[in-house]
Design a protein around this motif. Structure first.
Motif, short mmCIF file in Angstrom:
data_model
loop_
_atom_site.label_atom_id
_atom_site.label_comp_id
_atom_site.label_asym_id
_atom_site.label_seq_id
_atom_site.Cartn_x
_atom_site.Cartn_y
_atom_site.Cartn_z
N SER A 117 69.63 98.27 -2.17
CA SER A 117 69.12 97.26 -3.09
C SER A 117 68.30 96.23 -2.34
O SER A 117 68.55 95.95 -1.16
N ALA A 118 67.32 95.68 -3.04
CA ALA A 118 66.51 94.63 -2.43
C ALA A 118 67.30 93.35 -2.24
O ALA A 118 66.96 92.51 -1.41
N ILE A 119 68.38 93.20 -3.00
CA ILE A 119 69.25 92.03 -2.87
C ILE A 119 70.48 92.45 -2.08
O ILE A 119 71.28 93.26 -2.55
N PRO A 120 70.67 91.93 -0.88
CA PRO A 120 71.80 92.36 -0.06
C PRO A 120 73.10 91.71 -0.54
O PRO A 120 73.11 90.84 -1.41
N GLY A 121 74.21 92.15 0.07
CA GLY A 121 75.49 91.52 -0.18
C GLY A 121 76.32 92.16 -1.26
O GLY A 121 77.21 91.52 -1.81
N PHE A 122 76.07 93.46 -1.58
CA PHE A 122 76.85 94.09 -2.63
C PHE A 122 78.33 94.17 -2.26
O PHE A 122 79.20 93.88 -3.08
N GLY A 123 78.61 94.55 -1.03
CA GLY A 123 80.01 94.69 -0.62
C GLY A 123 80.77 93.39 -0.72
O GLY A 123 81.88 93.33 -1.28
N LEU A 124 80.19 92.32 -0.22
CA LEU A 124 80.84 91.01 -0.27
C LEU A 124 80.97 90.54 -1.72
O LEU A 124 82.04 90.05 -2.13
N GLY A 125 79.90 90.69 -2.49
CA GLY A 125 79.96 90.25 -3.88
C GLY A 125 80.97 91.05 -4.69
O GLY A 125 81.72 90.47 -5.51
N PHE A 126 81.03 92.34 -4.46
CA PHE A 126 81.99 93.18 -5.19
C PHE A 126 83.42 92.82 -4.80
O PHE A 126 84.31 92.77 -5.66
N GLY A 127 83.65 92.56 -3.53
CA GLY A 127 84.99 92.19 -3.09
C GLY A 127 85.45 90.87 -3.69
O GLY A 127 86.59 90.75 -4.16
N ILE A 128 84.57 89.87 -3.70
CA ILE A 128 84.93 88.58 -4.28
C ILE A 128 85.17 88.72 -5.78
O ILE A 128 86.12 88.14 -6.34
N THR A 129 84.32 89.51 -6.45
CA THR A 129 84.49 89.72 -7.89
C THR A 129 85.82 90.39 -8.20
O THR A 129 86.55 89.98 -9.12
N LEU A 130 86.16 91.41 -7.43
CA LEU A 130 87.42 92.12 -7.66
C LEU A 130 88.62 91.22 -7.39
O LEU A 130 89.60 91.24 -8.15
N ALA A 131 88.55 90.42 -6.32
CA ALA A 131 89.65 89.52 -6.01
C ALA A 131 89.81 88.45 -7.10
O ALA A 131 90.92 88.14 -7.54
N TRP A 132 88.69 87.89 -7.55
CA TRP A 132 88.74 86.86 -8.59
C TRP A 132 89.26 87.43 -9.89
O TRP A 132 90.08 86.81 -10.58
N LEU A 133 88.79 88.62 -10.25
CA LEU A 133 89.24 89.26 -11.47
C LEU A 133 90.73 89.61 -11.39
O LEU A 133 91.46 89.49 -12.38
N SER A 134 91.18 90.01 -10.22
CA SER A 134 92.59 90.34 -10.05
C SER A 134 93.47 89.11 -10.22
O SER A 134 94.51 89.16 -10.89
#
Length: 293
Positions: free
Chosen positions: A26-43
């Motif tokens: 993706s042209a926008i980096p940081g998918f791994g970090l963003g996905f991890g924070i989203t999953l932790a917050w949702l959990s």
């Protein structure tokens, strides 16, 4: 010969075992970090509390959970909660559509004030809303006194519950339909009128099909909000067991009796029923969207 044989072997291997192709970055980096924070917050906010709700009732065992859920008082409360929520959302559907239409399509004095008043159920504390509705629809209230001679009882019964749930659910439909109406060009309506369509045909065959996904989304949101409503309902419901007692109130009663597993069992039943109904609405929403394409 050896080189040709080796080349054939390589081609055969690539044919049977194609190389893995990675997805383009993706042209926008940081998918791994963003996905991890989203999953932790949702959990933390959703998944872990729901897991605790699902796990707690089984302290009673399967027979105990089924015994709590199938009690006549609990079954009556569940039927009333979900039935009133569906009815209130259905009542809000035409009213929300009409309100959104007036706000977006007409210019008149006080339009901005009306637009702001739509959001009052969002900001108003539920207890205040319940007191206001009770004062209005009680037998000695402004509207209640008018319909009481006709034999209609609005407050302190199932009708009062529907009124309170319709009050809190209306903004969800208005705010869901309003942006779609703003983006809907009047050109299609004008073209239909030019081709000889009546106003009713224009609404039913041109406008409503384009608004159907938004209307269904608003209906689902209003229903979901109404199922969990508590504060505005207990003041106007009357809270009579087997008559006007909602499931959230029954959960509160169980908690006051320190029956946490029983309260969780009722909550689990509400969670399962709400999930099934919202899943059906989601499937219907997807079907409508595919039918439009």
């Amino acid at each position: 010969m050896a080189a040709a044989s080796t080349g054939s072997t390589v081609l055969a291997a690539e044919g049977f075992f194609p190389r893995l192709r990675l997805a383009p970055r993706s042209a926008i980096p940081g998918f791994g970090l963003g996905f991890g924070i989203t999953l932790a917050w949702l959990s933390l906010l959703v998944l872990i509390p729901l897991a605790a709700l699902v796990a707690r009732p089984w302290e009673l065992g399967v027979a105990g959970v089924l015994g709590v859920v199938t009690e006549p008082r609990v079954m009556a409360a569940l039927r009333l909660s979900f039935g009133a929520a569906l009815l209130a959302a259905a009542i809000d559907l035409p009213g929300g559509l009409l309100t959104a239409w007036v706000i977006t399509r007409y210019r008149f004095p006080g339009r901005r004030l009306l637009d702001g008043m739509v959001d009052l159920p969002f900001a108003l504390p539920t207890a205040v809303a319940g007191i206001a509705l009770t004062a209005l629809y009680a037998p000695n209230g402004w509207l209640g006194a008018l319909v009481e001679p006709l034999g209609l009882k609005l407050a302190f019964g199932p009708a009062g519950i529907v009124i309170a749930l319709a009050f809190v659910g209306l903004p969800f439909i208005v705010r869901t339909v309003e942006p779609v109406l703003r983006d809907l060009s009047p050109a299609a309506e004008e073209a239909a009128a030019t081709l000889g369509a009546t106003r009713l045909q224009t609404v039913t065959r041109v406008v409503l099909p384009q608004l159907a996904p938004a209307l269904l989304t608003g209906f689902a949101l209003a229903f979901a909000r109404a199922v969990g409503e508590y504060g505005s309902v207990i003041f106007i419901a009357g809270n009579m067991p087997m008559v006007s007692e909602i499931a959230p109130l029954l959960i509160t009663v169980r908690l006051e009796q320190f029956d946490y597993a029983g309260a969780a069992a009722i909550g689990l039943a509400m969670l399962v029923i709400a999930f099934l109904l919202l899943s059906l609405l989601g499937l219907l929403h997807r079907h409508i969207r595919w039918a439009r394409l």
